[in-house]
Design a protein around this motif. Structure first.
Motif, PDB file in Angstrom:
ATOM      1  N   ARG A  31     -10.696  -3.584  13.347  1.00  0.00           N
ATOM      2  CA  ARG A  31     -10.147  -4.447  13.553  1.00  0.00           C
ATOM      3  C   ARG A  31      -9.736  -5.682  13.476  1.00  0.00           C
ATOM      4  O   ARG A  31      -9.622  -6.682  13.000  1.00  0.00           O
ATOM      5  CB  ARG A  31     -11.563  -5.263  15.294  1.00  0.00           C
ATOM      6  CG  ARG A  31     -11.922  -5.050  14.890  1.00  0.00           C
ATOM      7  CD  ARG A  31     -13.021  -6.049  15.539  1.00  0.00           C
ATOM      8  NE  ARG A  31     -14.639  -6.326  15.872  1.00  0.00           N
ATOM      9  CZ  ARG A  31     -15.628  -6.694  16.754  1.00  0.00           C
ATOM     10  NH1 ARG A  31     -14.996  -7.126  18.021  1.00  0.00           N
ATOM     11  NH2 ARG A  31     -16.758  -7.052  16.329  1.00  0.00           N
ATOM     12  N   THR A  32     -10.710  -5.922  11.915  1.00  0.00           N
ATOM     13  CA  THR A  32     -10.408  -7.072  10.999  1.00  0.00           C
ATOM     14  C   THR A  32      -9.562  -6.226   9.741  1.00  0.00           C
ATOM     15  O   THR A  32     -10.362  -5.369   9.246  1.00  0.00           O
ATOM     16  CB  THR A  32     -10.853  -7.517  10.669  1.00  0.00           C
ATOM     17  OG1 THR A  32     -12.326  -6.870   9.853  1.00  0.00           O
ATOM     18  CG2 THR A  32     -11.647  -8.833  12.020  1.00  0.00           C
ATOM     19  N   CYS A  33      -9.412  -6.837   9.113  1.00  0.00           N
ATOM     20  CA  CYS A  33      -8.606  -6.678   7.603  1.00  0.00           C
ATOM     21  C   CYS A  33      -7.843  -7.606   6.908  1.00  0.00           C
ATOM     22  O   CYS A  33      -7.860  -8.867   7.369  1.00  0.00           O
ATOM     23  CB  CYS A  33      -7.350  -5.761   7.998  1.00  0.00           C
ATOM     24  SG  CYS A  33      -5.706  -6.516   8.775  1.00  0.00           S
ATOM     25  N   VAL A  49      -7.289 -10.953   9.201  1.00  0.00           N
ATOM     26  CA  VAL A  49      -6.540 -11.187  10.515  1.00  0.00           C
ATOM     27  C   VAL A  49      -7.177  -9.752  11.036  1.00  0.00           C
ATOM     28  O   VAL A  49      -7.854  -8.959  11.069  1.00  0.00           O
ATOM     29  CB  VAL A  49      -4.969 -11.066  10.478  1.00  0.00           C
ATOM     30  CG1 VAL A  49      -4.385 -11.860   9.706  1.00  0.00           C
ATOM     31  CG2 VAL A  49      -4.549  -9.424   9.911  1.00  0.00           C
ATOM     32  N   TYR A  50      -7.540 -10.043  12.625  1.00  0.00           N
ATOM     33  CA  TYR A  50      -7.088  -9.179  13.239  1.00  0.00           C
ATOM     34  C   TYR A  50      -5.885  -8.894  13.294  1.00  0.00           C
ATOM     35  O   TYR A  50      -5.138  -9.037  14.029  1.00  0.00           O
ATOM     36  CB  TYR A  50      -7.911  -9.582  14.254  1.00  0.00           C
ATOM     37  CG  TYR A  50      -9.595 -10.437  14.965  1.00  0.00           C
ATOM     38  CD1 TYR A  50      -9.941  -9.040  14.984  1.00  0.00           C
ATOM     39  CD2 TYR A  50      -9.226 -11.420  14.458  1.00  0.00           C
ATOM     40  CE1 TYR A  50     -11.735 -10.012  15.272  1.00  0.00           C
ATOM     41  CE2 TYR A  50     -10.515 -11.939  14.525  1.00  0.00           C
ATOM     42  CZ  TYR A  50     -11.699 -11.488  14.983  1.00  0.00           C
ATOM     43  OH  TYR A  50     -12.966 -11.894  15.104  1.00  0.00           O
ATOM     44  N   LEU A  81      -2.264  -3.956   3.852  1.00  0.00           N
ATOM     45  CA  LEU A  81      -3.923  -4.152   5.667  1.00  0.00           C
ATOM     46  C   LEU A  81      -4.863  -3.453   4.401  1.00  0.00           C
ATOM     47  O   LEU A  81      -5.013  -2.466   4.335  1.00  0.00           O
ATOM     48  CB  LEU A  81      -3.216  -4.093   6.744  1.00  0.00           C
ATOM     49  CG  LEU A  81      -2.256  -4.261   7.574  1.00  0.00           C
ATOM     50  CD1 LEU A  81      -1.050  -3.458   7.673  1.00  0.00           C
ATOM     51  CD2 LEU A  81      -2.740  -5.128   8.234  1.00  0.00           C
ATOM     52  N   CYS A  82      -5.652  -3.802   3.905  1.00  0.00           N
ATOM     53  CA  CYS A  82      -6.923  -4.326   3.845  1.00  0.00           C
ATOM     54  C   CYS A  82      -8.364  -3.410   4.884  1.00  0.00           C
ATOM     55  O   CYS A  82      -8.842  -5.183   5.209  1.00  0.00           O
ATOM     56  CB  CYS A  82      -7.441  -4.730   2.646  1.00  0.00           C
ATOM     57  SG  CYS A  82      -8.649  -3.814   1.438  1.00  0.00           S
ATOM     58  N   VAL A  83      -8.341  -2.847   5.873  1.00  0.00           N
ATOM     59  CA  VAL A  83      -9.337  -2.066   6.763  1.00  0.00           C
ATOM     60  C   VAL A  83     -10.397  -2.443   6.560  1.00  0.00           C
ATOM     61  O   VAL A  83     -11.088  -1.775   5.656  1.00  0.00           O
ATOM     62  CB  VAL A  83      -8.622  -1.525   7.496  1.00  0.00           C
ATOM     63  CG1 VAL A  83      -9.833  -0.948   8.840  1.00  0.00           C
ATOM     64  CG2 VAL A  83      -7.147  -1.581   7.894  1.00  0.00           C
TER      65      VAL A  83
END
Length: 184
Positions: A31-33, A49-50, A81-83
């Motif tokens: 859910r975050t990245c 961010v979520y 986006l780096c999850v």
């Protein structure tokens, strides 16, 4: 359709690179990245961010129209986006995506509600929707619609108690297309 918060995040294998399908599952169950985009000057901009995955493999991010994330997408259309894994030892998956800005009010509120679910770890009630709608209007919210086209994975690594007898393995990971099939 927005996917609900997964009950458990995908557990990354520690003895091999993730398969393409596992990379997609990793993204869908977290859910975050770290959201990154090119700046006109200096290095890339990054913020935590979520995000909300959809059933057609898009990743949605809520932001204010006046923030750099939205302005950069309008200018460039490429984001990363780096999850982030939420468990130790830490793994991450870099997602490269084409992005565009969405102004649909219902989508914006739906994404903000889903972000609230992810932040709290439980679904928001319908009573929260009018408050979220008012916030969306007051903050001039938009949604960044990210369409992944490639990923780069990093396996979890950890050295316990500075014990050099433990073998920490490394291998070269690579960037692969988002929709790549698993090897047979």
């Amino acid at each position: 359709m927005l996917l609900p918060l997964a009950p458990e995040p995908f557990t990354v294998p520690t003895d091999r690179d993730m398969l393409p399908s596992e990379r997609r599952q990793f993204v869908q169950t977290h859910r975050t990245c770290v959201y990154g985009y090119r700046r006109r000057q200096d290095g890339p901009a990054m913020s935590i961010v979520y995000y909300v995955p959809t059933d057609d493999d898009e990743l949605l991010v809520s932001t204010m129209a006046g923030r750099g994330k939205a302005r950069a997408v309008a200018r460039d259309g490429k984001v990363s986006l780096c999850v982030l894994d939420e468990r130790w030892p830490f793994a991450y998956l870099q997602v490269y995506a084409d992005a565009e800005i969405e102004h649909d009010h219902n989508l914006i509120v739906d994404v903000m509600m889903a972000v609230g679910d992810r932040m709290s770890g439980q679904p928001l009630t319908d009573d929260a929707r009018p408050v979220v709608e008012a916030m969306a209007i007051e903050e001039n919210r938009v949604v960044v619609r990210c369409r992944p086209y490639a990923t780069f994975a990093q396996p979890p690594r950890h050295l316990h108690h500075n014990d050099q007898d433990e073998k920490i393995t490394h291998w070269v990971s690579g960037t692969i297309p988002w929709n790549a099939p698993d090897p047979t």
